[in-house]
Design an enzyme around this catalytic site. Sequence first.
Site, PDB file in Angstrom:
ATOM      1  N   HIS A  14       0.831  -1.206   0.000  1.00 51.63           N
ATOM      2  CA  HIS A  14       0.000   0.000   0.000  1.00 51.63           C
ATOM      3  C   HIS A  14       0.866   1.257   0.000  1.00 51.63           C
ATOM      4  CE1 HIS A  14      -3.162   2.831   1.100  1.00 51.63           C
ATOM      5  NE2 HIS A  14      -4.050   1.870   0.929  1.00 51.63           N
ATOM      6  N   VAL A  64      12.729  12.541  10.904  1.00 49.99           N
ATOM      7  CA  VAL A  64      11.789  12.340   9.803  1.00 49.99           C
ATOM      8  C   VAL A  64      12.031  10.995   9.140  1.00 49.99           C
ATOM      9  CG1 VAL A  64      10.957  13.234   7.601  1.00 49.99           C
ATOM     10  CG2 VAL A  64      11.599  14.810   9.418  1.00 49.99           C
ATOM     11  N   GLY A 103       8.670   9.406   9.244  1.00 45.41           N
ATOM     12  CA  GLY A 103       8.019   9.841   8.030  1.00 45.41           C
ATOM     13  C   GLY A 103       7.107  11.020   8.316  1.00 45.41           C
ATOM     14  N   GLY A 147       5.351  21.756  10.577  1.00 52.85           N
ATOM     15  CA  GLY A 147       6.580  21.027  10.919  1.00 52.85           C
ATOM     16  C   GLY A 147       7.575  20.911   9.786  1.00 52.85           C
TER      17      GLY A 147
END
Length: 569
Positions: free
Chosen positions: A85, A174, A178, A166
């Site tokens: 996905h 990050v 993510g 952000g």
Amino acid sequence: MTKTRKIVECVPNFSEGRNQEVIRQITDVIEQSEGVKLLDVDPGEATNRTVVTFVGEPEDVVEAAFKAVKKAGELIDMRQHHGAHPRMGATDVLPLVPVSGITLEECAVFARQLAERIARELAIPCYCYEAAAFRPERKNLAVCREGEYEALPDKLSQAEKAPDFGARPYDEGVARTGCTTVGARDFLIAVNFNLNTTSTRRANAIAFDVREKGRPKREGNPIVGKPIVDADGNSVMLPGTLKATKAIGWFIQEYGIAQVSMNITDINTTPLHVAFDEVCRCAQNRGLRVTGTEIVGLVPERTLIEAGKYFLRKQNRSVGIPKEDILKIAVKSMGLDDLRPFRPQEKVVEYLLDAGQTEQQLTDLTVKGFADETARESPAPGGGSVSAYMGAMGAALGTMVANLSSHKPGWDERWEEFSQWAEKGMAIEQELLRLVNEDTAAFNKIMAAFGMPKATEEDKRLRSQAIQEATRFAAEVPLQTMKASMKVFALCRAMAEQGNPNSVSDAGVGALAARAAVMGAGLNVKINATSLKDKALAERLAEEAETLVHQAKAEEQAIIDLVEKVILR
């Protein structure tokens, strides 16, 4: 007026569908949050993704969602994630969905606030999509998630592709979490329409007839002709008849039938009952029948209520009937029990949220149970709750006459006139039934205030203040009962003048019940007002109650005179 409960659904998608321990820790955070109920956890092995559904009041849902995002950010390392996905973050997508008592626009405000908080407190960059989007193109989730996780280093370096909250250069944090996409969207209904055929081709034809996208336009033969394309080489489409729908036909081995499988992405644009009727029409045009409907997942209560009322109106029948009866009409009209029993308690979001609440209300009792509870030596329920119940019975009698009149032979052209009165009557009944419970709750608040500690001067001050506040509430609730019961007179007067003459005595009894309700509630206003230290307020409440009592006596007498005239004709 009855205050509508605000209910929001949240459907976060977490980028973990294989490690059950990680999934459990995330859902535990949701389950342990106050005011929300976890409804469904759907992990996918191939997608490596889990879709979670929970509901509650908006503030409670937002708080639970924040905690779940935090936990997912701690447990899921996106550098190790692989699945079928599309995904961009540990919490990949986080939509808020209005269920009841709240608008999509209000949900969008909550979504933006949540996204800002996630970015600020958790250092997880957030995009806003659908109704919460700050830019038109970002309404589309695919635009926000373009390039997926792998594209984040490049996207974070470009101002036009940066997150809404952000934004910062790609770093270790990050890389691990993510980005998350937070938004607000309308309730999506997944539904399958059962057909009396095994042909996937026929089911697909119907799906193409109705879905918004439609089917490719072709040269000559509309089935096998060459597709027509535009200047950019894209297929030219013939739109279907239903906006905000996606559909396809398939064969279900388990049932041995073909279905039109549909997602309704905006139930305000295309309600379920409209989709059902249109699929039925297109099926009939192709020599087929829709034999029933299968709802996949959950629906808001209003979807079934709207459907039930729609089919009642098609029959020229009154819609001013109890909710349970409207639900039955919806179930039978759309064949929701075609493949298996349909239980609203298991399929309606609001009912699942209320399931397991053990506190019994007075209105949950049987007629005998209510009478016996009143007769016991405990002071509640007392005259206030009984007055509200008498008012509810007056409204119920007026509603009964309206429904009998709506269905009276020879009066078919007047069904809608009486249906409107019946709807008003049901609304009054529901308001007064709420006040049955609220009056006893008001008395219990006084008792709780008297039970407060009084060891110190501060204790005494707080106790006295609580007693006065509870007493004021206990005087105001029966005043609400008086005002709600006054509405019964207009209903009963209309039914005495215009309704089925064979039931005119019922309209009269309804007026008698309303008068008793107003006078009984008035006594409760006065006795509670005498305990108020604010004498100006006490006098105002008593005067207002007395005015309503005089009005009720006059209304009742006028209606009884009308009833007597009709009886003596």
